[in-house]
Design an enzyme around this catalytic site. Structure first.
Site, PDB file in Angstrom:
ATOM      1  CB  SER A   1      -0.888   0.013   1.248  1.00 30.70           C
ATOM      2  OG  SER A   1      -0.088   0.343   2.372  1.00 30.70           O
ATOM      3  CE  LYS A   2      -2.299   6.284  -2.630  1.00 33.89           C
ATOM      4  NZ  LYS A   2      -3.732   6.413  -2.467  1.00 33.89           N
TER       5      LYS A   2
END
Ligand code: GLU
Length: 479
Positions: A250-251
């Site tokens: 994810s980010k």
């Protein structure tokens, strides 16, 4: 073999999407099959043309040209789902007529109430079959109330839905857990699970390779294939991509979209090479492969079941290796936007500045893994003052205290002063000459000059550093 990549254009093009596209692409090339690109834009609230354009641009940048699909066309078009509504409608009619699907007039509130009740009884919620057998009169009455029906698929009970997945092996689900599900919403738009089946069938897709997150959709899709009497394609669900911490990528793990990596100055060849290794392992230890080599070597039976780990160090290692092969001009092109952004280069450099910047990029290339990193390596070329390397202060002091230090610096200064034009070769020759004249070994000549001009013990090639500094700056630094 005909495979497809079927992105939903709802946001940035995630690295996981690019990996799915690549596996399909490589398989198609390996098997001399067809690689098709379809745009799944039935989620009209979230789909944008901009996102579609980004995905196509990224695929092209990565060198994954598609043989059939949006923009290039083909026999089974159109290739954007919102342009295929008439095709779905025909199939829906067929399903309604054969009794495999039916109209459902339940409102959202009614469905929610049933769901709550089921949950209250500790059951897994599923459609209760309320509209399973409506008479024409009942339907007409609902219509008169202004209700618009959804279309549900009649899912057979007590059946095992099974398939052999190219990655996961034999997979089976019990049909009782599925429940009659909506295939067409009340606005006439098909849901993903339905449109994907109609498209994969009508487009002649033989192998569906996609992310593991779709594994749980597959039984629904198989039920639809069966209801229509269509052959079920071969499925292959490739594992999730995780960060090094074992959590879904994810980010938090850094850049997640292809666009971001492009902007950071990664090379498409390196990204392709890296993505191929995210879940696929070639025979042997080798890790660097061109796209052409991958097209020959790739095979689904070497795609792993367990999650792939996104290792940024590996990507950097791969990119570093591809950067090494760039011509000085290509390296310059890659680094220029970052130098401009940092204020180290003009937006449109003159020929002279361009030549200087090209040498600068070449000079530090062994110290950077991707374009944006150049900014961290070139500070000294733009500062007036010498920044002494505090970490090596003691070693620097020792070099400066050597008896021969002033002799070397003095001799070097003289040679620089005498030069008409400073070039790496001229600097190299000057240093050699000093070694010969003083009888000192290499290190005792290099080190004093490096420290006097840069304040550092280590760094890029000294001949290039001196050339890039230019006469005036070098003389100023030599004192
Ligand atoms: N549009 C789906 C997605 O982007 C594709 C799923 C599939 O390949 O079947 O996740």
């Amino acid at each position: 073999m005909k495979v497809r990549f079927a992105p939903s254009p709802t946001g940035p093009f995630h690295i996981g999407g690019a990996r799915s596209a690549l596996f399909n692409y490589l398989l198609a090339r390996k098997e001399q099959g067809t690689f098709l690109l379809r745009v799944e834009d039935t989620d009209q609230a979230r789909s944008t043309r901009e996102s579609e354009e980004n995905i196509k641009a990224a695929l092209k940048w990565l060198g994954m040209d598609w043989d059939e699909g949006v923009d290039v066309g083909g026999e089974a078009g159109p290739y954007r789902q919102t342009e295929r509504l008439d095709i779905y409608e025909k199939v829906t009619q067929q399903l309604l007529e054969s009794g495999h699907a039916y109209e459902c007039y339940c409102s959202q509130e009614e469905l929610d109430a049933v769901r709550e009740e089921q949950l209250g009884r500790g059951e897994t919620p599923k459609y209760n079959g309320h509209c399973h057998h409506l008479t024409e009169e009942q339907k007409a009455a609902y219509k008169a109330e202004g209700r618009k029906p959804t279309i549900r698929l009649r899912v057979p009970l007590h059946e095992t839905v099974a398939f052999d997945d190219m990655v996961r092996g034999h997979v089976s689900f019990e049909s009782n857990g599925i429940g009659d599900f909506v295939i067409v919403k009340s606005d006439g738009i098909p849901v993903y699970n339905y449109a994907v089946v109609v498209d994969d069938h009508t487009m002649g897709i033989s192998h569906v390779i996609r992310a593991e997150e779709h594994l749980s959709n597959t039984p629904r899709q198989i039920v639809i294939y069966k209801a229509l009497g269509w052959d079920v394609p071969t499925f292959g669900h490739i594992s999730l991509i995780m960060g090094k911490d074992g959590k879904k990528m994810s980010k938090r793990h850094g850049a997640t979209s292809v666009e971001q990596y492009r902007e950071l100055g990664y090379l498409p060849e390196a990204i392709v090479n890296f993505l191929a290794l995210l879940g696929w392992a070639p025979e042997g230890e080798e890790e660097l492969f061109t796209k052409e080599e991958l097209c020959q070597k790739f095979s689904m039976d070497r795609v792993a079941k367990n999650p792939a780990v996104f290792d940024i160090d590996k990507l950097n290692y791969i990119n570093f290796n591809y950067m090494k092969q760039l011509t000085p001009e290509a390296l310059y092109e890659l680094c220029l936007p970052h130098l401009v952004k940092a204020g180290y280069a003009s937006e449109s450099p003159s020929a002279e500045e361009q030549a200087w910047l090209t040498m600068l990029c070449t000079c530090v290339k062994d110290h950077i893994s991707y374009g944006a990193q150049i900014v961290d390596e070139v500070g000294m070329f733009f500062q007036d003052d010498i920044l002494e390397d505090a970490e090596h202060a003691e070693e620097i002091a020792t070099v400066k205290a050597e008896e021969s230090y002033p002799t070397v610096i003095g001799a070097f200064k003289e040679k620089i002063e005498a030069m008409d034009e400073i070039t790496p070769d001229a600097v190299k020759a000057a240093i050699k000459a000093i070694m010969k004249e003083t009888g000192l070994k290499g290190k005792f000549v290099f080190m004093p000059i490096r420290i006097a001009t840069t304040g550092q013990m280590h760094g890029p090639d000294l001949n290039y550093i001196i050339t890039l500094f230019g006469k005036e700056k070098v003389l100023r630094r030599l004192g």
